[in-house]
Write a protein that holds these residues in place. Structure first.
Motif, PDB file in Angstrom:
ATOM      1  N   PRO A 225      42.439  44.752  30.398  1.00 18.08           N
ATOM      2  CA  PRO A 225      41.480  45.767  30.106  1.00 18.08           C
ATOM      3  C   PRO A 225      41.437  46.418  31.382  1.00 18.08           C
ATOM      4  CG  PRO A 225      40.398  43.739  29.476  1.00 18.08           C
ATOM      5  CD  PRO A 225      41.752  43.442  30.168  1.00 18.08           C
ATOM      6  N   PRO A 226      40.939  47.922  31.432  1.00 24.17           N
ATOM      7  CA  PRO A 226      40.935  48.843  32.497  1.00 24.17           C
ATOM      8  C   PRO A 226      40.443  48.343  33.632  1.00 24.17           C
ATOM      9  CG  PRO A 226      40.681  50.164  30.511  1.00 24.17           C
ATOM     10  CD  PRO A 226      40.985  48.637  29.964  1.00 24.17           C
ATOM     11  N   ASP A 227      39.158  47.771  33.537  1.00 28.24           N
ATOM     12  CA  ASP A 227      38.213  47.158  34.653  1.00 28.24           C
ATOM     13  C   ASP A 227      38.987  46.083  35.378  1.00 28.24           C
ATOM     14  OD1 ASP A 227      37.824  45.777  32.440  1.00 28.24           O
ATOM     15  OD2 ASP A 227      35.583  45.398  33.259  1.00 28.24           O
ATOM     16  N   GLN A 228      39.518  45.192  34.592  1.00 31.94           N
ATOM     17  CA  GLN A 228      40.336  44.163  35.134  1.00 31.94           C
ATOM     18  C   GLN A 228      41.468  44.667  35.895  1.00 31.94           C
ATOM     19  OE1 GLN A 228      41.537  40.536  33.091  1.00 31.94           O
ATOM     20  NE2 GLN A 228      39.701  40.360  32.064  1.00 31.94           N
ATOM     21  N   LEU A 229      42.136  45.393  35.340  1.00 27.23           N
ATOM     22  CA  LEU A 229      43.426  45.813  36.111  1.00 27.23           C
ATOM     23  C   LEU A 229      43.172  46.827  37.361  1.00 27.23           C
ATOM     24  CD1 LEU A 229      46.187  46.055  34.839  1.00 27.23           C
ATOM     25  CD2 LEU A 229      45.976  48.341  34.154  1.00 27.23           C
ATOM     26  N   TYR A 230      42.038  47.174  37.427  1.00 27.13           N
ATOM     27  CA  TYR A 230      41.555  48.046  38.581  1.00 27.13           C
ATOM     28  C   TYR A 230      40.866  47.004  39.532  1.00 27.13           C
ATOM     29  CZ  TYR A 230      39.447  51.631  41.646  1.00 27.13           C
ATOM     30  OH  TYR A 230      39.110  52.148  42.845  1.00 27.13           O
ATOM     31  N   GLU A 231      40.224  46.128  39.238  1.00 19.81           N
ATOM     32  CA  GLU A 231      39.389  45.160  40.102  1.00 19.81           C
ATOM     33  C   GLU A 231      40.287  43.966  40.356  1.00 19.81           C
ATOM     34  OE1 GLU A 231      35.114  45.071  39.041  1.00 19.81           O
ATOM     35  OE2 GLU A 231      35.293  47.034  38.502  1.00 19.81           O
ATOM     36  N   ARG A 232      41.015  43.515  39.551  1.00 19.29           N
ATOM     37  CA  ARG A 232      41.671  42.254  39.817  1.00 19.29           C
ATOM     38  C   ARG A 232      43.233  42.496  39.310  1.00 19.29           C
ATOM     39  NH1 ARG A 232      36.981  40.008  37.216  1.00 19.29           N
ATOM     40  NH2 ARG A 232      38.107  39.446  35.246  1.00 19.29           N
ATOM     41  N   PRO A 233      44.023  43.199  40.249  1.00 20.75           N
ATOM     42  CA  PRO A 233      45.426  43.165  40.126  1.00 20.75           C
ATOM     43  C   PRO A 233      46.105  41.756  40.355  1.00 20.75           C
ATOM     44  CG  PRO A 233      44.725  44.673  42.030  1.00 20.75           C
ATOM     45  CD  PRO A 233      43.476  44.164  41.093  1.00 20.75           C
ATOM     46  N   VAL A 238      50.990  46.432  40.774  1.00 22.15           N
ATOM     47  CA  VAL A 238      49.720  46.606  40.221  1.00 22.15           C
ATOM     48  C   VAL A 238      48.907  47.197  41.157  1.00 22.15           C
ATOM     49  CG1 VAL A 238      48.148  46.115  38.542  1.00 22.15           C
ATOM     50  CG2 VAL A 238      50.277  45.307  38.055  1.00 22.15           C
ATOM     51  N   ALA A 239      48.524  46.641  42.274  1.00 20.29           N
ATOM     52  CA  ALA A 239      47.432  46.828  43.218  1.00 20.29           C
ATOM     53  C   ALA A 239      47.810  48.358  43.789  1.00 20.29           C
ATOM     54  CB  ALA A 239      47.478  46.101  44.341  1.00 20.29           C
ATOM     55  N   GLN A 240      49.221  48.458  44.049  1.00 18.74           N
ATOM     56  CA  GLN A 240      49.538  49.952  44.347  1.00 18.74           C
ATOM     57  C   GLN A 240      49.691  50.883  43.348  1.00 18.74           C
ATOM     58  OE1 GLN A 240      50.247  50.442  47.813  1.00 18.74           O
ATOM     59  NE2 GLN A 240      49.093  48.694  47.688  1.00 18.74           N
ATOM     60  N   PHE A 241      49.881  50.749  41.966  1.00 20.51           N
ATOM     61  CA  PHE A 241      50.234  51.531  41.014  1.00 20.51           C
ATOM     62  C   PHE A 241      48.868  52.135  40.531  1.00 20.51           C
ATOM     63  CE2 PHE A 241      51.541  53.058  37.016  1.00 20.51           C
ATOM     64  CZ  PHE A 241      52.717  54.045  37.301  1.00 20.51           C
ATOM     65  N   ILE A 242      47.887  51.177  40.437  1.00 22.51           N
ATOM     66  CA  ILE A 242      46.597  51.428  39.806  1.00 22.51           C
ATOM     67  C   ILE A 242      45.476  51.856  40.963  1.00 22.51           C
ATOM     68  CG2 ILE A 242      44.743  50.947  38.472  1.00 22.51           C
ATOM     69  CD1 ILE A 242      47.393  50.852  36.824  1.00 22.51           C
ATOM     70  N   GLY A 243      45.225  53.136  41.074  1.00 25.05           N
ATOM     71  CA  GLY A 243      44.240  53.555  42.047  1.00 25.05           C
ATOM     72  C   GLY A 243      44.808  53.647  43.492  1.00 25.05           C
TER      73      GLY A 243
END
Ligand SMILES: Nc1ncnc2c1ncn2[C@@H]1O[C@H](COP(=O)(O)OP(=O)(O)OP(=O)(O)O)[C@@H](O)[C@H]1O
Ligand SMILES: [Mg+2]
Length: 366
Positions: A225-233, A238-243
């Motif tokens: 889910p979006p919040d997990q992707l952002y907060e727990r790459p 993923v850490a670099q790609f999201i936000g």
């Protein structure tokens, strides 16, 4: 949402591979399960295999290996007109010689739906996208955004169980795009439609989706889910790609359950949470969100390591302050601070100390 490739998903990719030339795999061992009514987005850089996956699901391409199932049945056993899939593609052309109403009538006629039923469905679909007054016009007499809405109505008019959308808002300006993002998710949820949506715009993916599959190089790097992707790459891609994320490189010197100590390359010591580093001596890229960095001494937690930083740039942005720092040799370290009366405004040249909660700093693969 079930885990990858469980059998109960409405759409299931089960160890799917795809090669166009018989040599290189553009989709590599893809496992994905989309629940009924779910809005799933495939997000990833250009060439990562998103459209290929959608094309296989639509039946315009076949998988080289593995199975794709729809409602529990292998998709190649279901004839295309019985798949009940609505599709919207970027710049997906409406039939130019037909009126808007005729464009919507077409998929219904193909499905042998009678005239009075057709008229009711067309009206409902056009009303849904607020295009009810435009049925008699031709596509050329509509704006780009209006055409996109009609394309959406046409994909939904026959009440498909599954809708596939490939960058459907790519051609629209920002304001209309944001309005349509809202309309699409609203409609999909209201009608209980299962949606597989493709975009390379991460904001769009985060705001619209129940779950996001981040693609890179033919693989899903993370599905969450979006919040997990952002907060727990789960990895550094993923850490670099999201936000936005700050990164510092170093070596893991201690691991203790869900905490670890990292010695940065310039010798400084920080606390972090080990994500996909396994042992002492592993090289790591640690990542910290700009809004999770603290420089107010009173708010820095006792006992965690702090780092010295030099202010290079301070930008007043109204609601937030955006400050660029030199930290451990990195001149692009960004922090974002909420504008509040008790928050100090920094000046270039100023030396400060920064810190963060170890849980906000993730030690990822180098
Ligand atoms: N019909 C085709 N024949 C041969 N190679 C193809 C074909 N379609 C796509 N490819 C290759 O497959 C890879 C994945 O392409 P795909 O279109 O699935 O990427 P994408 O993630 O949709 O990218 P984009 O964001 O640019 O639309 C690319 O390397 C592309 O060049
Ligand atoms: Mg594509």
């Amino acid at each position: 949402m079930a885990d990858a490739a469980s059998n109960d998903g409405f759409v299931v990719f089960d160890r799917v591979q795809k090669s166009y030339d018989g040599e290189t795999l553009v989709v590599k061992d893809l496992n994905l399960s989309v629940a009924k009514g779910e809005f799933l987005t495939m997000l990833g850089p250009s060439g990562s295999g998103k459209t290929t996956c959608l094309m296989m699901l639509a039946g315009f391409e076949t998988a080289t290996h593995g199975d794709i199932r729809l409602g529990g049945q292998p998709i190649n056993n279901i004839p295309p007109h019985k798949r009940g899939i609505g599709m919207v593609f970027q710049n997906y052309a409406l039939f130019p010689h037909m009126t808007i109403a005729e464009n919507l009538s077409f998929p219904l006629e193909v499905r042998k739906i009678g005239k009075s039923d057709r008229e009711a469905k067309i009206k409902r679909a056009l009303d849904m996208v607020e295009m009810g007054d435009f049925g008699g016009r031709r596509p050329a007499q509509l704006s780009g955004g209006q055409q996109q809405r009609v394309a959406l109505a046409r994909a939904l008019v026959f009440e498909p169980e599954l809708v596939l959308m490939d960058e459907p808002l790519g051609a629209l300006d920002k304001q209309l795009r944001e309005k349509m993002q809202f309309e699409i998710t609203h409609l999909a949820h209201e009608l209980g439609i299962t949606t597989v949506y493709v975009t390379h715009d991460q904001t769009e993916a985060l705001t619209m989706s129940d779950n996001v599959a981040v693609f890179d190089d033919g693989r899903i790097q993370q599905l969450a889910p979006p919040d997990q992707l952002y907060e727990r790459p789960e990895n550094s891609f993923v850490a670099q790609f999201i936000g936005e994320n700050n990164t510092l490189e170093g070596v893991v010197t201690e691991i203790n359950g869900d905490k670890c100590i990292v010695k940065l390359d310039d010798g400084e010591i920080i606390d972090a949470t080990p994500i996909n580093v396994n042992k002492v001596g592993d090289r790591t890229i640690v990542s910290i969100r700009p809004e999770r960095v603290e420089y107010n001494k009173e708010r820095l937690q006792e006992g965690v390591h702090t780092l010295k930083a030099e202010v290079l740039e301070f930008i007043y942005m109204g609601d937030i302050f955006r400050t660029r720092l030199r930290v451990a040799g990195n001149d692009e370290f960004i922090i974002k601070t909420r504008n509040a009366p008790d928050v100090e405004r920094l000046t270039p040249g100023q030396q400060i100390e920064i810190g963060w909660l170890p849980s906000d700093c993730r030690a990822l693969d180098a």
